[in-house]
Design a protein around this motif. Structure first.
Motif, PDB file in Angstrom:
ATOM      1  N   CYS A 132     -11.680   8.552  -9.009  1.00 31.06           N
ATOM      2  CA  CYS A 132     -11.878   9.434 -10.161  1.00 31.06           C
ATOM      3  C   CYS A 132     -12.990  10.459  -9.925  1.00 31.06           C
ATOM      4  CB  CYS A 132     -12.161   8.621 -11.413  1.00 31.06           C
ATOM      5  SG  CYS A 132     -13.773   7.820 -11.441  1.00 31.06           S
ATOM      6  N   ALA A 191      -7.690  -4.752 -16.107  1.00 30.20           N
ATOM      7  CA  ALA A 191      -7.230  -4.917 -17.485  1.00 30.20           C
ATOM      8  C   ALA A 191      -5.818  -4.382 -17.652  1.00 30.20           C
ATOM      9  CB  ALA A 191      -8.183  -4.202 -18.446  1.00 30.20           C
ATOM     10  N   TYR A 192      -5.513  -3.231 -17.055  1.00 32.58           N
ATOM     11  CA  TYR A 192      -4.152  -2.692 -17.108  1.00 32.58           C
ATOM     12  C   TYR A 192      -3.161  -3.654 -16.465  1.00 32.58           C
ATOM     13  CZ  TYR A 192      -6.007   1.914 -18.426  1.00 32.58           C
ATOM     14  OH  TYR A 192      -6.618   2.947 -19.067  1.00 32.58           O
ATOM     15  N   ARG A 235     -12.590  -2.730 -13.144  1.00 33.05           N
ATOM     16  CA  ARG A 235     -12.355  -3.494 -14.369  1.00 33.05           C
ATOM     17  C   ARG A 235     -11.217  -2.902 -15.188  1.00 33.05           C
ATOM     18  NH1 ARG A 235     -18.530  -4.338 -16.215  1.00 33.05           N
ATOM     19  NH2 ARG A 235     -19.079  -5.846 -14.608  1.00 33.05           N
ATOM     20  N   ARG A 236     -11.181  -1.584 -15.287  1.00 35.18           N
ATOM     21  CA  ARG A 236     -10.127  -0.927 -16.060  1.00 35.18           C
ATOM     22  C   ARG A 236      -8.763  -1.206 -15.446  1.00 35.18           C
ATOM     23  NH1 ARG A 236     -11.131   4.856 -16.021  1.00 35.18           N
ATOM     24  NH2 ARG A 236     -10.092   4.790 -14.031  1.00 35.18           N
ATOM     25  N   GLU A 237      -8.645  -1.094 -14.123  1.00 33.38           N
ATOM     26  CA  GLU A 237      -7.367  -1.341 -13.473  1.00 33.38           C
ATOM     27  C   GLU A 237      -6.970  -2.811 -13.563  1.00 33.38           C
ATOM     28  OE1 GLU A 237      -7.126   0.354  -9.597  1.00 33.38           O
ATOM     29  OE2 GLU A 237      -7.530   2.356 -10.334  1.00 33.38           O
ATOM     30  N   CYS A 285     -13.965   1.828 -11.535  1.00 34.78           N
ATOM     31  CA  CYS A 285     -12.625   1.684 -12.112  1.00 34.78           C
ATOM     32  C   CYS A 285     -11.979   0.318 -11.911  1.00 34.78           C
ATOM     33  CB  CYS A 285     -11.703   2.750 -11.539  1.00 34.78           C
ATOM     34  SG  CYS A 285     -12.170   4.424 -12.031  1.00 34.78           S
TER      35      CYS A 285
END
Length: 50
Positions: A18, A34-35, A30-32, A28
């Motif tokens: 990013c 979670a997705y 943690r976000r990935e 990123c």
């Protein structure tokens, strides 16, 4: 050929895609994750409903 563990360690130390300038682990990851969990749960719910 890299082992999965070596590949994951290399991925975590790469710069984030990013363009934040931080490492992938700090930005990123943690976000990935979670997705990915949301995707698994929704797939499980769809399969369980049928």
């Amino acid at each position: 050929m890299k082992t999965p563990r070596a590949w994951l360690q290399a991925k975590f130390s790469e710069p984030c895609a990013c363009s934040s300038g931080r490492s992938y682990r700090k930005c990123c990851c943690r976000r990935e994750a979670a997705y990915f969990l949301i995707l698994l749960l929704s797939a499980f719910c769809l399969l369980a409903a049928s």
